[in-house]
Design a protein around this motif. Sequence first.
Motif, PDB file in Angstrom:
ATOM      1  N   VAL A  13      -1.067 -25.317  11.194  1.00 30.94           N
ATOM      2  CA  VAL A  13      -0.598 -26.678  10.935  1.00 30.94           C
ATOM      3  C   VAL A  13       0.699 -26.924  11.683  1.00 30.94           C
ATOM      4  CG1 VAL A  13      -1.724 -26.858   8.672  1.00 30.94           C
ATOM      5  CG2 VAL A  13       0.589 -25.931   8.827  1.00 30.94           C
ATOM      6  N   ILE A  14       1.033 -28.200  11.854  1.00 32.10           N
ATOM      7  CA  ILE A  14       2.250 -28.597  12.559  1.00 32.10           C
ATOM      8  C   ILE A  14       3.273 -29.087  11.536  1.00 32.10           C
ATOM      9  CG2 ILE A  14       3.235 -30.156  14.294  1.00 32.10           C
ATOM     10  CD1 ILE A  14       1.250 -28.140  15.442  1.00 32.10           C
ATOM     11  N   ILE A  15       4.510 -28.657  11.674  1.00 31.93           N
ATOM     12  CA  ILE A  15       5.588 -29.083  10.778  1.00 31.93           C
ATOM     13  C   ILE A  15       6.009 -30.500  11.159  1.00 31.93           C
ATOM     14  CG2 ILE A  15       7.948 -28.633  10.006  1.00 31.93           C
ATOM     15  CD1 ILE A  15       7.414 -25.654  10.691  1.00 31.93           C
ATOM     16  N   ARG A  16       5.955 -31.414  10.202  1.00 35.61           N
ATOM     17  CA  ARG A  16       6.310 -32.813  10.434  1.00 35.61           C
ATOM     18  C   ARG A  16       7.734 -33.136   9.998  1.00 35.61           C
ATOM     19  NH1 ARG A  16       2.536 -33.637  13.877  1.00 35.61           N
ATOM     20  NH2 ARG A  16       0.428 -33.471  13.067  1.00 35.61           N
ATOM     21  N   LYS A  17       8.211 -32.483   8.930  1.00 37.70           N
ATOM     22  CA  LYS A  17       9.530 -32.798   8.386  1.00 37.70           C
ATOM     23  C   LYS A  17      10.008 -31.614   7.565  1.00 37.70           C
ATOM     24  CE  LYS A  17      11.733 -36.030   5.203  1.00 37.70           C
ATOM     25  NZ  LYS A  17      11.493 -37.055   4.191  1.00 37.70           N
ATOM     26  N   ILE A  18      11.319 -31.400   7.554  1.00 37.09           N
ATOM     27  CA  ILE A  18      11.921 -30.366   6.714  1.00 37.09           C
ATOM     28  C   ILE A  18      12.976 -31.034   5.847  1.00 37.09           C
ATOM     29  CG2 ILE A  18      13.261 -28.233   6.671  1.00 37.09           C
ATOM     30  CD1 ILE A  18      11.915 -27.484   9.308  1.00 37.09           C
ATOM     31  N   GLY A  19      12.829 -30.872   4.536  1.00 35.49           N
ATOM     32  CA  GLY A  19      13.757 -31.489   3.597  1.00 35.49           C
ATOM     33  C   GLY A  19      14.749 -30.481   3.048  1.00 35.49           C
ATOM     34  N   GLY A  20      15.555 -30.954   2.100  1.00 34.04           N
ATOM     35  CA  GLY A  20      16.522 -30.073   1.461  1.00 34.04           C
ATOM     36  C   GLY A  20      17.929 -30.298   1.967  1.00 34.04           C
ATOM     37  N   SER A  21      18.829 -29.484   1.467  1.00 34.56           N
ATOM     38  CA  SER A  21      20.239 -29.579   1.849  1.00 34.56           C
ATOM     39  C   SER A  21      20.422 -29.112   3.295  1.00 34.56           C
ATOM     40  CB  SER A  21      21.078 -28.703   0.924  1.00 34.56           C
ATOM     41  OG  SER A  21      20.781 -27.338   1.157  1.00 34.56           O
ATOM     42  N   PRO A  22      21.547 -29.448   3.907  1.00 34.28           N
ATOM     43  CA  PRO A  22      21.801 -28.967   5.275  1.00 34.28           C
ATOM     44  C   PRO A  22      21.732 -27.440   5.376  1.00 34.28           C
ATOM     45  CG  PRO A  22      23.358 -30.697   4.715  1.00 34.28           C
ATOM     46  CD  PRO A  22      22.587 -30.384   3.458  1.00 34.28           C
ATOM     47  N   GLU A  23      22.198 -26.743   4.337  1.00 34.88           N
ATOM     48  CA  GLU A  23      22.145 -25.275   4.361  1.00 34.88           C
ATOM     49  C   GLU A  23      20.702 -24.778   4.347  1.00 34.88           C
ATOM     50  OE1 GLU A  23      23.936 -26.982   1.963  1.00 34.88           O
ATOM     51  OE2 GLU A  23      25.903 -26.765   2.908  1.00 34.88           O
ATOM     52  N   THR A  24      19.865 -25.426   3.534  1.00 36.02           N
ATOM     53  CA  THR A  24      18.454 -25.045   3.453  1.00 36.02           C
ATOM     54  C   THR A  24      17.758 -25.299   4.783  1.00 36.02           C
ATOM     55  OG1 THR A  24      18.388 -25.549   1.093  1.00 36.02           O
ATOM     56  CG2 THR A  24      16.282 -25.446   2.233  1.00 36.02           C
ATOM     57  N   LYS A  25      18.026 -26.455   5.383  1.00 34.38           N
ATOM     58  CA  LYS A  25      17.418 -26.791   6.678  1.00 34.38           C
ATOM     59  C   LYS A  25      17.824 -25.768   7.742  1.00 34.38           C
ATOM     60  CE  LYS A  25      17.093 -31.775   5.964  1.00 34.38           C
ATOM     61  NZ  LYS A  25      17.498 -33.089   6.445  1.00 34.38           N
ATOM     62  N   LYS A  26      19.098 -25.394   7.747  1.00 33.51           N
ATOM     63  CA  LYS A  26      19.589 -24.421   8.735  1.00 33.51           C
ATOM     64  C   LYS A  26      18.942 -23.063   8.504  1.00 33.51           C
ATOM     65  CE  LYS A  26      22.298 -23.125  12.078  1.00 33.51           C
ATOM     66  NZ  LYS A  26      21.929 -23.467  13.442  1.00 33.51           N
TER      67      LYS A  26
END
Length: 70
Positions: A13-26
């Motif tokens: 599958v292809i990742i469309r969006k990543i949510g969460g706090s900036p720390e989680t995204k990083k």
Amino acid sequence: MIPLIYATVGEEVIIRKIGGSPETKKHLENLGFVVGGSVTVISSLNGNLIVKVKESRVAINDELARKIMI
């Protein structure tokens, strides 16, 4: 879009969006989860996933998997 937790085992599958706090995204970005990148669920056990991302296998818990939208 649905969370990665609901992906079918073995399906790429292809990742469309990543949510969460900036720390989680990083943190997810450091593991190889980037928007537009592909990921394959290798196995799922009690909501915890083992996925193949960028030729590596990564284990993530259901909390993180719910932040990755496909």
